[in-house]
Design an enzyme around this catalytic site. Structure first.
Site: not given
Ligand code: M6R
Length: 610
Positions: A605, A100, A490, A487
């Site tokens: 995620k 990873n 995505e 939201k």
């Molecule tokens: O884990 P994190 O809060 O650092 O992640 C940041 C972004 O990747 C995350 O907020 C992303 O934009 C989400 N999928 C939004 O819903």
């Protein structure tokens, strides 16, 4: 991204790997594979697509092995297909590896290896690692030394798990920049990208740090660093339960997490508010409080939804603390050579605590002497551990790729920090009490808004065929407009833009016609009259308006097409309420379109690659 898992012990590893991969699938779901011992030989099974595809091939005890590794992929180098899926074999098919991260110098290394006669099966960067290990083994190094010397040669990030035919019942794991945790069981040990994959088996874990290499057998775990120096690791007891990472009767994780928000927000506040004294207590900031208080500038950094939370934080800090505040995309901040000094405080916001850009920005800010704080959800995550101090959001695990309860909990924590500092500055006891009394009522107000689910579901039906959306908000609700648009994009794949409402007439207004739905966040605050004018501008061009308005605002429904009402509150807390209908709207539009809201295409995620 990608999720990795490995097991060695007394039980059959196959169901454990499959279950672990399902729990890690939110990290990537382009392909999945497992590597295991078929008697005394190594073997793998891999497939393009979801873990369930893989599961159907191994069900019913068709394969049994006591040691194995598994991988669920989010493609970076090479398209998502079976060949590029992990694990990857060495030349003689006696080493299997899962990875990873990203190997930045893989092209140079690949060239050298090809010149030496190595053949590459995949287009991945990861495959160079297994061939390099093989090369060192051929030179006479032990398995573990071969891994160590390989890691010295590679540049980039990695969470690795490797098995070798000549040393059965052993997994070598290593980490740099990608998370890796080892679960300690009785007569068995498990590794995984995060605790979700091992919580069903053990609550005792060791977090591997960058440049550490672990040799794992069922008898024990030996950790050394890349310079071959043994490292004593602390064993941490987890408090998370399996229930917290299951759907609990909801059709999707996202819906469950939306509905968990009243409890999540209560948890974020629990034990931190002393209403009588109009005061906030945050244990994670105690050691750095003076430095934070005297900071001359605050910078908030993060990515995606966490960046949006940071924008709300900017309004909070500037209104209540009068400290100049800037909000930065972590990905830009880390490379811009930012001007920072020890007089600056930088707050890094991250649900996962593992986002590569945010973590790198944190390291950069630390190097430059700034005070670094973390607002994270994942306890023990890299950002939480690297920060000088911080505050956990305590929202519980968020599995749906679209961030919902993490966002509102981040807003709660930002408000707590604001009130904590404001009371040391100019906020009076009475004002502190009033703010906190209202703050405590927020979870109930959230509950009330969630009761509008059916109404919002009906509205969503009318928009499932829309191809564009505009979201408008002002002040505290401008970041909410951005978050609502994110939201929708995505999970429903509908193009959406968020704008400060007044900016509309500087360009986006050209897009408005009868096919353009416009979501307007219009609470009754000091900008209300202005936002009504913006609504009129849209109506004059036949745009369809969905307004988020406060209860008791009877005027607005005369000029808009749909109204979703939220209870009124103080400005600083309003984004926690106004974002909820936007989460539900995006959710129902996506579900109406038959889409997988928990695992939208192309996303993962936790973005642990640049
Ligand atoms: O884990 P994190 O809060 O650092 O992640 C940041 C972004 O990747 C995350 O907020 C992303 O934009 C989400 N999928 C939004 O819903």
């Amino acid at each position: 991204m990608c999720g990795i898992v490995g097991y060695t012990g007394k039980r059959d590893c196959i169901p454990i790997l499959i279950e672990g991969l399902k729990r890690l699938e939110y990290r990537g779901y382009d392909s999945a594979g497992i590597g295991y011992f078929d008697k005394d030989k190594l073997a793998y099974i891999k497939r393009k697509g979801r873990v369930t595809e893989l599961e159907s091939l191994v069900e019913g005890g068709k394969i049994v092995s006591k040691t194995g590794i598994g991988h669920t992929r989010w493609a970076t180098h090479g398209i998502p297909n079976e060949i590029n899926a992990h694990p990857h074999f060495s030349k003689n098919r006696d080493i299997l590896l899962i990875h990873n991260g990203i190997i930045e110098n893989y092209q140079a290394l690949k060239k050298i290896l090809i010149n030496e006669g190595y053949k590459f099966e995949s287009e991945t960067d990861s495959e160079v690692i297994v061939h390099l290990i093989d090369r060192f083994i051929k030179k006479g190094y032990s398995f573990s030394d071969s891994v160590r010397h390989t890691l010295i040669e590679i540049e980039g990030t990695y969470g690795l798990a490797i098995i070798y035919e000549k040393e059965p019942d052993k997994i070598i794991a290593a980490k740099k920049g990608s998370p890796l945790v080892i679960g300690i069981g009785g007569d068995e040990n498990i590794i995984a990208s995060d605790i979700n994959a091992l919580i069903a088996h053990t609550k005792q874990v060791i977090y591997l740090e960058d440049y550490e290499i672990a040799e794992i057998t069922k008898e024990g775990i030996l950790v050394r660093n890349i310079h071959d120096i043994p490292v004593e690791k602390e064993v941490i007891e987890l408090s998370m339960t399996v229930e917290e990472i299951s759907k609990g009767g909801y059709s999707t994780f996202m819906l469950k997490e939306i509905f968990e928000q009243p409890d999540a927000l209560t948890n974020a506040m629990r034990g931190r508010i002393i209403v009588d004294e109009g005061r906030v207590k945050l244990g994670g900031l105690e050691g750095i409080m003076d430095r934070l208080y005297h900071s001359e500038r605050i910078i908030i950094s993060g990515c995606g939804t966490s960046w949006h939370a940071g924008l709300v934080g900017e309004y909070m800090f500037e209104q209540y603390l009068r400290i100049p505040t800037e909000v930065e995309y972590a990905s830009e901040f880390r490379y811009r050579n930012p001007v920072l000094s020890e007089k600056d405080a930088v707050i890094f916001i991250s649900q996962s605590g593992e986002t590569a850009d945010t973590l790198a920005a944190l390291k950069e800010a630390k190097t430059k002497g700034a005070l670094c704080l973390g607002i994270c959800n994942a306890v023990g995550s890299s950002i939480a551990r690297e920060s000088h101090g911080g505050v956990y959001t305590h929202a519980g695990p968020e599995i749906g790729v679209a961030s919902t309860k993490a966002f509102t909990s981040q807003l709660v924590v930002l408000a707590l920090i604001t009130i904590l500092l404001a009371r040391r500055k100019e906020l009076s006891l009475t004002d502190g009490r009033n703010l906190l009394t209202e703050f405590q009522s927020i979870p109930d107000k959230v509950r009330k808004i969630l009761e509008l689910n059916n109404q919002i579901e009906k509205i969503a039906e009318d928009f499932k065929n829309s191809t564009n959306f505009l979201y408008l908000g002002r002040g505290y609700n401008f970041p909410v407009a951005l978050e609502g648009a994110l939201k929708l994009k995505e999970i429903s794949y509908i193009h959406a833009e968020g704008y400060p409402a007044a900016e509309m007439k500087h360009g986006p207004i050209a897009l408005i016609d009868e096919n353009m739905p416009v979501v307007v966040i219009a609470p009754k605050d000091s900008t209300y009259e202005k936002i009504i004018s913006n609504i009129q501008e849209v109506k004059a061009r036949n745009g369809k308006i969905i307004a988020i308005a406060i209860e008791g605002d009877d005027e607005i429904e005369k000029i808009v097409d749909y109204v979703i009402r939220v209870p009124d509150t103080i400005r600083i807390f309003m984004p926690i309420l106004t974002v909820l209908p936007l989460q539900l709207l995006a959710y129902h539009i996506a579900v109406n379109k038959g889409l997988n809201v928990d695992q939208p295409r192309n996303l993962a995620k936790s973005v642990t690659v640049e």
